[in-house]
Design an enzyme around this catalytic site. Structure first.
Site, PDB file in Angstrom:
ATOM      1  N   ARG A 163       0.834  -1.214   0.000  1.00  0.00           N
ATOM      2  CA  ARG A 163       0.000   0.000   0.000  1.00  0.00           C
ATOM      3  C   ARG A 163       0.871   1.267   0.000  1.00  0.00           C
ATOM      4  O   ARG A 163       0.522   2.273   0.610  1.00  0.00           O
ATOM      5  CB  ARG A 163      -0.937   0.016   1.223  1.00  0.00           C
ATOM      6  CG  ARG A 163      -1.967  -1.097   1.250  1.00  0.00           C
ATOM      7  CD  ARG A 163      -2.948  -0.978   0.080  1.00  0.00           C
ATOM      8  NE  ARG A 163      -4.104  -1.818   0.269  1.00  0.00           N
ATOM      9  CZ  ARG A 163      -4.185  -3.102  -0.101  1.00  0.00           C
ATOM     10  NH1 ARG A 163      -3.162  -3.696  -0.689  1.00  0.00           N
ATOM     11  NH2 ARG A 163      -5.289  -3.784   0.119  1.00  0.00           N
ATOM     12  N   SER A 185     -10.858  -1.028   3.404  1.00  0.00           N
ATOM     13  CA  SER A 185     -10.063  -1.152   4.640  1.00  0.00           C
ATOM     14  C   SER A 185      -9.687   0.243   5.121  1.00  0.00           C
ATOM     15  O   SER A 185      -9.092   1.008   4.367  1.00  0.00           O
ATOM     16  CB  SER A 185      -8.767  -1.917   4.373  1.00  0.00           C
ATOM     17  OG  SER A 185      -9.031  -3.175   3.818  1.00  0.00           O
ATOM     18  N   GLU A 212      -5.179   3.566   6.224  1.00  0.00           N
ATOM     19  CA  GLU A 212      -4.858   3.328   4.827  1.00  0.00           C
ATOM     20  C   GLU A 212      -5.496   4.428   3.978  1.00  0.00           C
ATOM     21  O   GLU A 212      -4.984   4.798   2.935  1.00  0.00           O
ATOM     22  CB  GLU A 212      -5.419   1.955   4.426  1.00  0.00           C
ATOM     23  CG  GLU A 212      -4.843   1.411   3.145  1.00  0.00           C
ATOM     24  CD  GLU A 212      -5.883   0.796   2.246  1.00  0.00           C
ATOM     25  OE1 GLU A 212      -6.666   1.543   1.648  1.00  0.00           O
ATOM     26  OE2 GLU A 212      -5.897  -0.438   2.138  1.00  0.00           O
TER      27      GLU A 212
END
Ligand code: EPU
Length: 338
Positions: free
Chosen positions: A164, A238, A334
């Site tokens: 990520r 998420s 995130e």
């Protein structure tokens, strides 16, 4: 290209947060992006580049210019015996790009079916799911440098992809506008069925040698069963990243919490599922005001109706704090909190 004033961003973010932008402009071509950079001197204004708005939490009105990327186009630009290179413009919906590849029997992104958002945002955080990340098929991207308006190329190595992560979240942050991404897809079957849930879903269907379509359909089934549809329940996927801890820390935690899950990484680190940590703290399915952690996947924070961005952010901070208190692990967001 029309610049609108005082526009609600509610339709442009999947959390469905109703904040306003001072200025809002939709761009459809690379030239329009360049004009914004050179004539409107974007680099000197507060700005926010929006794709699908599926990875942001807007906590207040935006006192700057919002640029909605709407560049469209999907093309095979090169082919050889084993591969095809697909160039996707940044405003293409990610899932439409995946379907384009699956329908043409090009393998490499089928595990990434149904990930919300647009193509241009995918490299920012090296999107991933079910054992696959885009860095595996990413060839190169083109971006407009905000300060000069010039079109520049980034190769796979130059993007510095990680879990990520990419250069666009660090040293290149806020300096470039991604306009097109090229992926190298495989013409021969090149599947990754390592992820437990995917393997199980296909096995339950009695599929031994799956087609790309079967894999893509299995991913859809898994996602639909677990993840809330932002059109029905505002969310950004998420909310936190899965934390990576040392093997020693993991072993200490395992003595106290024998059920703890962990996935070994190459550098003697362990990735711990944040969803599990959050669930253990009692947040799964718990509703606080207009927000809470989703009932099927605790890692997803949802907007049950009219939550403000601030309310959701406070929920996230409370969850982060309780995970830290119980496990000594700091889970990091995130999503981009604006
Ligand atoms: N788990 C729980 N409780 C929960 C959620 C998860 O115990 O409420 C456990 C599961 O049992 C499983 C483990 O956590 O053993 C992993 O769960 P899952 O397979 O749902 O994946 P994840 O690690 O929670 C990541 C990505 C997702 C991606 C899935 C599938 C991150 C931050 N998230 O979630 O990506 O779809 O894997 O590959 O890496 C996103 O980025 O927005 C996203 C949805």
């Amino acid at each position: 290209m029309v610049i609108y004033q005082n526009i609600s961003l509610k339709p442009y973010n999947t959390f469905g947060i109703d904040v306003k932008a001072d200025q809002f402009v939709e761009v459809k071509t690379i030239e329009e992006v360049q004009v914004l950079c050179t004539t409107f001197i974007l680099a000197e204004r507060k700005n926010l580049i929006l794709g699908g708005g599926s990875n942001i939490l807007l906590t207040k009105d935006f006192d700057g210019m919002v640029i909605k990327m709407n560049l469209k186009g999907l093309d095979i630009i090169k082919e050889d015996e084993n591969h095809a290179w697909v160039k996707a413009m940044s405003g293409e919906v990610w899932h439409d790009f995946v379907m384009y590849c699956v329908n043409k029997n090009l393998s490499g992104v089928e595990n990434l079916t149904l990930i919300p958002g647009c193509v241009g945002a995918a490299p920012m955080q090296n999107i991933g799911a079910y054992g696959v990340e885009i860095k595996e098929t990413f060839e190169e991207l083109f971006a407009v440098e905000m300060e000069s308006g010039k079109l520049v190329k980034f190769t796979n190595a130059e993007c510095k992809f990680g879990y990520r992560e990419s250069i666009f979240k660090h040293e290149a942050k806020g300096k470039y506008i991604i306009v097109a991404v090229t992926f190298k897809l495989s013409k021969k079957p090149n599947y990754n069925l390592s992820y437990g849930a995917l393997k199980e879903t296909l096995a339950n269907q009695g599929i031994v040698e799956p087609s790309l379509k079967a894999i893509s359909d299995a991913v859809i089934a898994i996602r639909v069963a677990k993840l809330p549809d932002p059109r029905e329940l505002g969310n950004s996927g998420s909310f936190f990243k899965n934390p990576e801890i040392s093997l020693a820390e993991f072993n200490t935690l395992k003595e106290k919490f024998p059920e703890i899950k962990g996935f070994p990484l190459p550098d003697n680190k362990i990735k711990v599922p944040a969803g599990w940590l959050i669930e253990q703290c009692g947040w799964k399915g718990k509703k606080v005001g207009n927000t809470g952690a989703h009932k099927n996947q605790a890692l997803v924070i949802v907007n049950y109706g009219n939550a403000t961005g601030e309310e959701i952010w406070n929920m996230a901070l409370t969850i982060q704090k309780s995970v830290h208190e119980k496990f000594g692990i700091k889970i990091e967001p995130e999503v981009n909190v604006i």
